[in-house]
Design a protein around this motif. Structure first.
Motif, PDB file in Angstrom:
ATOM      1  N   ASP A 110      41.135  11.679  45.400  1.00  0.00           N
ATOM      2  CA  ASP A 110      42.164  12.239  46.433  1.00  0.00           C
ATOM      3  C   ASP A 110      42.441  13.783  46.373  1.00  0.00           C
ATOM      4  O   ASP A 110      42.194  14.233  47.492  1.00  0.00           O
ATOM      5  CB  ASP A 110      43.190  11.461  46.659  1.00  0.00           C
ATOM      6  CG  ASP A 110      42.968   9.929  47.174  1.00  0.00           C
ATOM      7  OD1 ASP A 110      41.846   9.941  48.001  1.00  0.00           O
ATOM      8  OD2 ASP A 110      43.926   9.122  47.157  1.00  0.00           O
ATOM      9  N   PHE A 111      42.593  14.152  45.155  1.00  0.00           N
ATOM     10  CA  PHE A 111      43.201  15.724  45.113  1.00  0.00           C
ATOM     11  C   PHE A 111      43.032  15.858  43.659  1.00  0.00           C
ATOM     12  O   PHE A 111      43.393  15.093  42.829  1.00  0.00           O
ATOM     13  CB  PHE A 111      44.373  15.910  45.822  1.00  0.00           C
ATOM     14  CG  PHE A 111      45.619  14.915  45.456  1.00  0.00           C
ATOM     15  CD1 PHE A 111      46.221  15.067  44.033  1.00  0.00           C
ATOM     16  CD2 PHE A 111      45.880  13.743  46.030  1.00  0.00           C
ATOM     17  CE1 PHE A 111      47.384  14.470  43.817  1.00  0.00           C
ATOM     18  CE2 PHE A 111      47.085  12.923  45.816  1.00  0.00           C
ATOM     19  CZ  PHE A 111      47.813  13.185  44.487  1.00  0.00           C
ATOM     20  N   LEU A 157      50.787  24.149  47.552  1.00  0.00           N
ATOM     21  CA  LEU A 157      49.917  24.562  48.330  1.00  0.00           C
ATOM     22  C   LEU A 157      48.571  23.835  48.183  1.00  0.00           C
ATOM     23  O   LEU A 157      48.167  23.318  47.193  1.00  0.00           O
ATOM     24  CB  LEU A 157      49.616  26.130  48.469  1.00  0.00           C
ATOM     25  CG  LEU A 157      48.986  26.938  47.529  1.00  0.00           C
ATOM     26  CD1 LEU A 157      47.451  26.940  47.623  1.00  0.00           C
ATOM     27  CD2 LEU A 157      49.357  28.429  47.574  1.00  0.00           C
ATOM     28  N   LYS A 158      47.632  23.660  49.314  1.00  0.00           N
ATOM     29  CA  LYS A 158      46.817  22.815  49.446  1.00  0.00           C
ATOM     30  C   LYS A 158      45.599  23.376  50.208  1.00  0.00           C
ATOM     31  O   LYS A 158      45.870  24.174  51.290  1.00  0.00           O
ATOM     32  CB  LYS A 158      46.962  21.577  50.256  1.00  0.00           C
ATOM     33  CG  LYS A 158      48.117  20.717  49.632  1.00  0.00           C
ATOM     34  CD  LYS A 158      48.275  19.504  50.261  1.00  0.00           C
ATOM     35  CE  LYS A 158      49.478  18.731  49.819  1.00  0.00           C
ATOM     36  NZ  LYS A 158      49.787  17.264  50.489  1.00  0.00           N
ATOM     37  N   PHE A 159      44.164  23.230  49.783  1.00  0.00           N
ATOM     38  CA  PHE A 159      43.179  23.545  50.352  1.00  0.00           C
ATOM     39  C   PHE A 159      42.145  22.881  49.950  1.00  0.00           C
ATOM     40  O   PHE A 159      42.082  22.017  49.209  1.00  0.00           O
ATOM     41  CB  PHE A 159      42.831  25.113  50.279  1.00  0.00           C
ATOM     42  CG  PHE A 159      42.646  25.483  48.655  1.00  0.00           C
ATOM     43  CD1 PHE A 159      41.595  25.631  47.908  1.00  0.00           C
ATOM     44  CD2 PHE A 159      43.729  25.738  47.908  1.00  0.00           C
ATOM     45  CE1 PHE A 159      41.366  25.990  46.664  1.00  0.00           C
ATOM     46  CE2 PHE A 159      43.754  25.958  46.501  1.00  0.00           C
ATOM     47  CZ  PHE A 159      42.360  26.166  45.852  1.00  0.00           C
ATOM     48  N   PRO A 177      39.745  18.190  47.894  1.00  0.00           N
ATOM     49  CA  PRO A 177      40.798  18.607  48.199  1.00  0.00           C
ATOM     50  C   PRO A 177      41.718  19.161  46.779  1.00  0.00           C
ATOM     51  O   PRO A 177      41.688  18.390  45.663  1.00  0.00           O
ATOM     52  CB  PRO A 177      41.480  17.314  48.625  1.00  0.00           C
ATOM     53  CG  PRO A 177      40.494  16.393  49.092  1.00  0.00           C
ATOM     54  CD  PRO A 177      39.125  16.750  48.265  1.00  0.00           C
ATOM     55  N   THR A 178      42.078  20.274  46.919  1.00  0.00           N
ATOM     56  CA  THR A 178      42.452  21.087  45.746  1.00  0.00           C
ATOM     57  C   THR A 178      44.110  21.665  45.969  1.00  0.00           C
ATOM     58  O   THR A 178      44.299  21.987  47.215  1.00  0.00           O
ATOM     59  CB  THR A 178      41.641  22.050  45.675  1.00  0.00           C
ATOM     60  OG1 THR A 178      40.405  21.603  45.406  1.00  0.00           O
ATOM     61  CG2 THR A 178      41.876  22.874  44.175  1.00  0.00           C
ATOM     62  N   GLU A 179      44.832  21.615  44.905  1.00  0.00           N
ATOM     63  CA  GLU A 179      46.176  21.830  45.187  1.00  0.00           C
ATOM     64  C   GLU A 179      46.412  23.038  43.957  1.00  0.00           C
ATOM     65  O   GLU A 179      45.867  22.820  42.764  1.00  0.00           O
ATOM     66  CB  GLU A 179      47.139  20.669  45.026  1.00  0.00           C
ATOM     67  CG  GLU A 179      46.726  19.498  46.122  1.00  0.00           C
ATOM     68  CD  GLU A 179      47.677  18.485  46.117  1.00  0.00           C
ATOM     69  OE1 GLU A 179      47.455  17.659  47.198  1.00  0.00           O
ATOM     70  OE2 GLU A 179      48.544  18.315  45.131  1.00  0.00           O
TER      71      GLU A 179
END
Ligand code: MBD
Ligand code: FE
Length: 302
Positions: free
Chosen positions: A63-64, A106-108, A115-117
């Motif tokens: 998911d991330f 923060l997320k991108f 999905p990377t934080e």
């Protein structure tokens, strides 16, 4: 330049929560924390509140992924680096910070769409010692090396390499050139590091069915690798890669299928990152392919 300092946490989505609970605690030895809003549970490996979030009713994929920076200044600097690279990032609100249990977030999406934080300030709970889900000889080896490592999907490995170096501040290179039998082609996976762990993320350069191919976790005591392998054999859990020693991190490890159909690598004894590029054409010993179909069907023996 701000640099990420560790692969700090992972979020996964699963279809079979009960199977995952059993796998994580009884096979792997992690501690299950039944918190959240009934839509997830947490896996603890050390004195951080959790290292893995298991989201229920997911798609059996990652998911991330969370990358730590040292503190607020590096967090702000990272925003400027993302802006300079034209990355569409979102500042998390208070609710999201609370959910991730970090001071700021923060997320991108990375170039492969993963999905990377970026975060700083994880919740450390030294008052609550890690309690393994089943007997263990030692503990999980995290510390400054973070959770472990994973292989993530990228359509364009060179583009991903540039992003992870120029924007996230990691280092790495191609570390293997492996001939693909019956073809004139070579597999040239890229491995990236951001601390003394040999690699924190790698890119295969081959099509992948899922966003994540495997997660590697490391233990302090070699007997935990053998003890875990015995449990895996007893339960007839598929072993995709038999015990062996990789050339880059020189870790004793094997790979098992998890309840979502992707791999967890369980290892001990990795050397530290060399901080200089090298490449290999084979592993040291072992790592024969056993159960196929997990996206790791390439023999790495000389
Ligand atoms: C690794 O951790 C790995 O997963 C592979 C495929 C090769 C070298 C090191
Ligand atoms: Fe690995």
């Amino acid at each position: 330049m701000a640099k990420v300092t560790e692969f700090g946490y992972l979020g996964i989505g699963v279809k079979d929560g009960d199977a995952w609970r059993e796998f994580a605690s009884q096979v792997v030895g992690m501690e299950v924390l039944d918190e959240g809003d009934g839509d997830r549970f947490y896996l603890r490996m050390d004195n951080q509140h959790h290292r893995i979030v298991v989201n229920l009713h997911g798609d059996d994929d990652m998911d991330f992924i969370g990358w730590r920076v040292a503190g607020p200044e590096e967090f702000d600097e990272m925003k400027r680096q993302l802006d300079a690279a034209g990355v569409d990032w979102k500042q998390a609100d208070g609710e999201e910070r609370k959910e991730r249990m970090v001071l700021d977030l923060l997320k991108f999406k990375d170039p492969g769409g993963n999905p990377t934080e970026i975060y700083h300030g994880p919740r450390i709970e030294t008052f609550l010692p890690f309690h393994p889900g089943r007997r263990m000889y030692g503990r999980f080896l995290t510390g400054t090396g973070g959770v472990g490592h994973c292989i993530l999907r990228q359509d364009d490995v060179q583009k991903a390499y540039r992003f992870y170096t120029d924007v996230l501040g990691m280092r790495g290179s191609v570390e293997y050139n492996l001939p693909i039998p019956g073809t004139p082609m070579t597999a040239s996976p890229v491995f990236m590091h951001c601390n003394d762990r040999d690699h924190s993320v790698a890119f295969l350069g081959a099509p992948m069915a899922k966003r994540i191919n495997h997660l590697m976790i490391e233990v302090e005591n070699m007997d935990d690798v053998g003890y875990t392998l015995d449990i895996v054999r007893k339960r007839k859990i598929p072993v995709a890669i038999q015990p062996g020693k990789h050339s880059n991190d020189q870790m004793w490890s094997f790979y098992m299928g998890n309840p979502s159909g992707w791999l967890w690598e369980y290892g001990w004894g990795a050397r530290k990152a060399t901080h200089q590029s090298e490449y290999y054409v084979a592993d040291v010993w072992g790592h024969g392919v056993e159960a196929t179909g997990f996206g790791m069907d390439l023999e790495m023996q000389a």
